[in-house]
Design a protein around this motif. Structure first.
Motif, PDB file in Angstrom:
ATOM      1  N   ALA A 240      53.024  93.488  47.048  1.00 22.01           N
ATOM      2  CA  ALA A 240      54.013  93.198  47.725  1.00 22.01           C
ATOM      3  C   ALA A 240      54.401  91.808  48.872  1.00 22.01           C
ATOM      4  N   LEU A 241      54.238  90.142  48.354  1.00 21.63           N
ATOM      5  CA  LEU A 241      54.276  89.565  49.171  1.00 21.63           C
ATOM      6  C   LEU A 241      55.394  89.138  49.736  1.00 21.63           C
ATOM      7  N   ASP A 242      55.714  88.994  51.459  1.00 26.46           N
ATOM      8  CA  ASP A 242      56.419  88.632  52.354  1.00 26.46           C
ATOM      9  C   ASP A 242      56.446  86.911  51.999  1.00 26.46           C
TER      10      ASP A 242
ATOM     11  N   ASP B  92      55.712  77.007  46.085  1.00 28.30           N
ATOM     12  CA  ASP B  92      54.048  77.284  46.321  1.00 28.30           C
ATOM     13  C   ASP B  92      54.271  78.702  47.129  1.00 28.30           C
ATOM     14  N   ALA B  93      53.170  79.258  47.241  1.00 27.50           N
ATOM     15  CA  ALA B  93      53.303  80.733  47.179  1.00 27.50           C
ATOM     16  C   ALA B  93      53.593  80.946  48.384  1.00 27.50           C
ATOM     17  N   PRO B  94      54.399  81.854  48.633  1.00 25.92           N
ATOM     18  CA  PRO B  94      54.832  82.872  50.125  1.00 25.92           C
ATOM     19  C   PRO B  94      53.812  83.696  50.611  1.00 25.92           C
ATOM     20  N   GLY B  95      54.133  84.043  51.749  1.00 26.56           N
ATOM     21  CA  GLY B  95      53.000  85.183  52.477  1.00 26.56           C
ATOM     22  C   GLY B  95      51.301  85.064  52.246  1.00 26.56           C
ATOM     23  N   GLY B  96      51.036  83.659  51.658  1.00 25.85           N
ATOM     24  CA  GLY B  96      49.289  83.706  51.549  1.00 25.85           C
ATOM     25  C   GLY B  96      49.499  84.390  50.362  1.00 25.85           C
ATOM     26  N   ARG B  97      47.785  84.061  50.493  1.00 23.28           N
ATOM     27  CA  ARG B  97      47.585  84.875  49.064  1.00 23.28           C
ATOM     28  C   ARG B  97      46.668  86.029  49.082  1.00 23.28           C
ATOM     29  N   VAL B  98      46.692  87.016  48.404  1.00 28.54           N
ATOM     30  CA  VAL B  98      46.155  89.110  47.703  1.00 28.54           C
ATOM     31  C   VAL B  98      44.988  88.608  47.216  1.00 28.54           C
ATOM     32  N   ASP B  99      44.076  89.871  46.838  1.00 25.69           N
ATOM     33  CA  ASP B  99      43.349  89.839  46.373  1.00 25.69           C
ATOM     34  C   ASP B  99      44.638  90.194  44.611  1.00 25.69           C
ATOM     35  N   GLY B 100      43.538  89.839  44.036  1.00 22.77           N
ATOM     36  CA  GLY B 100      44.238  90.939  42.769  1.00 22.77           C
ATOM     37  C   GLY B 100      46.205  90.473  42.617  1.00 22.77           C
ATOM     38  N   TYR B 101      46.726  91.393  41.743  1.00 20.15           N
ATOM     39  CA  TYR B 101      48.417  90.830  41.483  1.00 20.15           C
ATOM     40  C   TYR B 101      49.380  91.175  42.694  1.00 20.15           C
ATOM     41  N   ALA B 102      49.996  89.741  42.588  1.00 21.65           N
ATOM     42  CA  ALA B 102      50.959  90.326  43.529  1.00 21.65           C
ATOM     43  C   ALA B 102      52.370  89.617  43.062  1.00 21.65           C
ATOM     44  N   ALA B 103      53.356  90.019  43.602  1.00 17.06           N
ATOM     45  CA  ALA B 103      55.004  89.166  43.557  1.00 17.06           C
ATOM     46  C   ALA B 103      55.548  89.744  44.125  1.00 17.06           C
ATOM     47  N   VAL B 104      56.588  88.749  44.279  1.00 17.76           N
ATOM     48  CA  VAL B 104      58.139  88.910  45.704  1.00 17.76           C
ATOM     49  C   VAL B 104      57.875  90.374  46.204  1.00 17.76           C
ATOM     50  N   GLY B 105      57.883  90.418  47.250  1.00 18.82           N
ATOM     51  CA  GLY B 105      58.558  91.489  47.665  1.00 18.82           C
ATOM     52  C   GLY B 105      59.441  91.568  48.231  1.00 18.82           C
ATOM     53  N   SER B 106      60.881  93.100  47.942  1.00 19.75           N
ATOM     54  CA  SER B 106      62.113  93.011  48.906  1.00 19.75           C
ATOM     55  C   SER B 106      61.126  93.667  50.469  1.00 19.75           C
TER      56      SER B 106
ATOM     57  N   ALA C 266      61.620  95.562  51.936  1.00 20.10           N
ATOM     58  CA  ALA C 266      61.017  97.347  52.713  1.00 20.10           C
ATOM     59  C   ALA C 266      59.856  97.067  52.151  1.00 20.10           C
ATOM     60  N   GLY C 267      59.101  96.180  51.286  1.00 15.28           N
ATOM     61  CA  GLY C 267      57.838  95.962  51.019  1.00 15.28           C
ATOM     62  C   GLY C 267      57.463  96.596  49.400  1.00 15.28           C
ATOM     63  N   VAL C 268      58.362  96.307  48.251  1.00 15.03           N
ATOM     64  CA  VAL C 268      58.318  96.789  46.925  1.00 15.03           C
ATOM     65  C   VAL C 268      58.667  96.306  45.969  1.00 15.03           C
ATOM     66  N   PRO C 269      57.840  95.129  45.433  1.00 12.17           N
ATOM     67  CA  PRO C 269      57.145  94.654  44.098  1.00 12.17           C
ATOM     68  C   PRO C 269      59.077  94.190  43.661  1.00 12.17           C
TER      69      PRO C 269
END
Length: 312
Positions: A155-157, A175-189, A191-194
């Motif tokens: 979950a991206l902050d 552009d990408a929110p909250g920086g990049r992470v390894d693997g798959y990511a999605a916009v997070g709520s 509370a951190g739910v993708p």
């Protein structure tokens, strides 16, 4: 087995999903996607227009069907039915270069992807995949099994801000929110739910994580959506309630998405591992949505409304 195809989820292993840089289970108004019973897989740029097969097996049938008349799309779509062993696979949005009796392997080209009239203008070409039992009618829109995607989605902050990096007739990509992470990511709520789906223009969406009934349920990607969190829970985004999550389904509330204070059609939410991952704003000029240019800074917010946009 009931009319929704039963409840035993079909596992989609990581080696299958990782062939595609982007995927979504809920970002469609098509009934097959209800409750995460179908997945849209977006091939990488190297595939060009090729519809890359996500399954191996024997082609049982191909059919051409009519679809809504759209000025930006073709007026026919196609169904490819593959005997994938334990299940029948239904594949849509590919003009078949295969025929009954052909054998296909994972990664083979099934034909060219089509811009279907079932798509919104902002939707990219993709391969649609479902599974159902051999005793089920393979031609009906409903009846497929829930899918259990065996890859974690972080979950991206996101604080609601971004700069436009790409535009189309009905979208603007931030552009990408909250920086990049390894693997798959999605916009997070908050509370951190993708999150997954068209907020709130498709009415119903979802969250990424194991399907109900899955052996992976205890490995939910967010503590707030752990095995015990099966009761309906409010989902907040950018400080406002936007829906109710029950299991991994989300019923979007009566909300409007604002961009720089003006209402837009909504947000297109999905999981991605592209370097260019961003937030897609759905901005339909015919609906009076504001239009944005590359390089423009945008602040997104959500507010409650008595007249939410619903396209399904």
């Amino acid at each position: 087995m009931d009319e929704t195809g039963g409840t035993e989820p079909v596992p989609l292993p990581a080696h299958l999903i990782e062939r595609y840089p982007r995927f979504s289970l809920y970002n469609s108004p098509y009934p097959a996607h209800d409750h995460g019973h179908a997945i849209d897989l977006y091939p990488d740029d190297d595939a060009g227009r090729s519809g890359v097969s996500p399954v191996a097996g024997e082609v049982l049938d191909v059919r051409t069907v009519g679809c809504p008349d759209r000025p930006y799309a073709v007026d026919t779509d196609h169904l490819i039915v593959v005997d994938a062993g334990e299940h029948l696979a239904r594949i849509l949005h590919v003009d078949p270069a295969v025929e009954p009796g052909d054998s296909v392997a994972v990664g083979d080209s099934l034909g060219e992807m089509v811009r279907s009239g079932f798509f919104g203008r902002w939707v990219d070409n993709h391969v649609h995949l479902e599974f159902r039992g051999h005793d089920r009618n393979p031609y009906r829109a409903s009846g497929s099994l829930p899918l259990d995607v065996d890859v974690p989605v972080a979950a991206l902050d996101w604080d609601g801000t971004g700069t436009v990096v790409e535009t189309g007739d009905s979208y603007a990509l931030l552009d990408a929110p909250g920086g990049r992470v390894d693997g798959y990511a999605a916009v997070g709520s908050d509370a951190g739910v993708p999150l997954d789906g068209g907020l709130a223009h498709y009415g119903a969406g979802g969250r990424f994580g194991p399907a109900p009934g899955s052996s992976q349920l205890a490995a939910m990607s967010s503590p707030s959506a752990s095995a015990g969190a099966t009761d309906a829970t409010v989902v907040e985004l950018l400080g406002e309630p936007v829906g109710i999550v029950d299991g991994r389904d989300v019923a979007w509330g009566d909300v409007t998405v604002l961009a720089n204070g003006d209402p837009i059609t909504g947000l297109s939410l999905f999981a991605s591992r592209d370097d260019g991952f961003g937030v897609k704003l759905v901005t339909r000029p015919g609906a009076g949505d504001p239009q944005f240019g590359v390089g423009e800074d945008v602040r997104v917010s959500t507010v409650s409304t008595d007249e939410p946009v619903r396209l399904d």
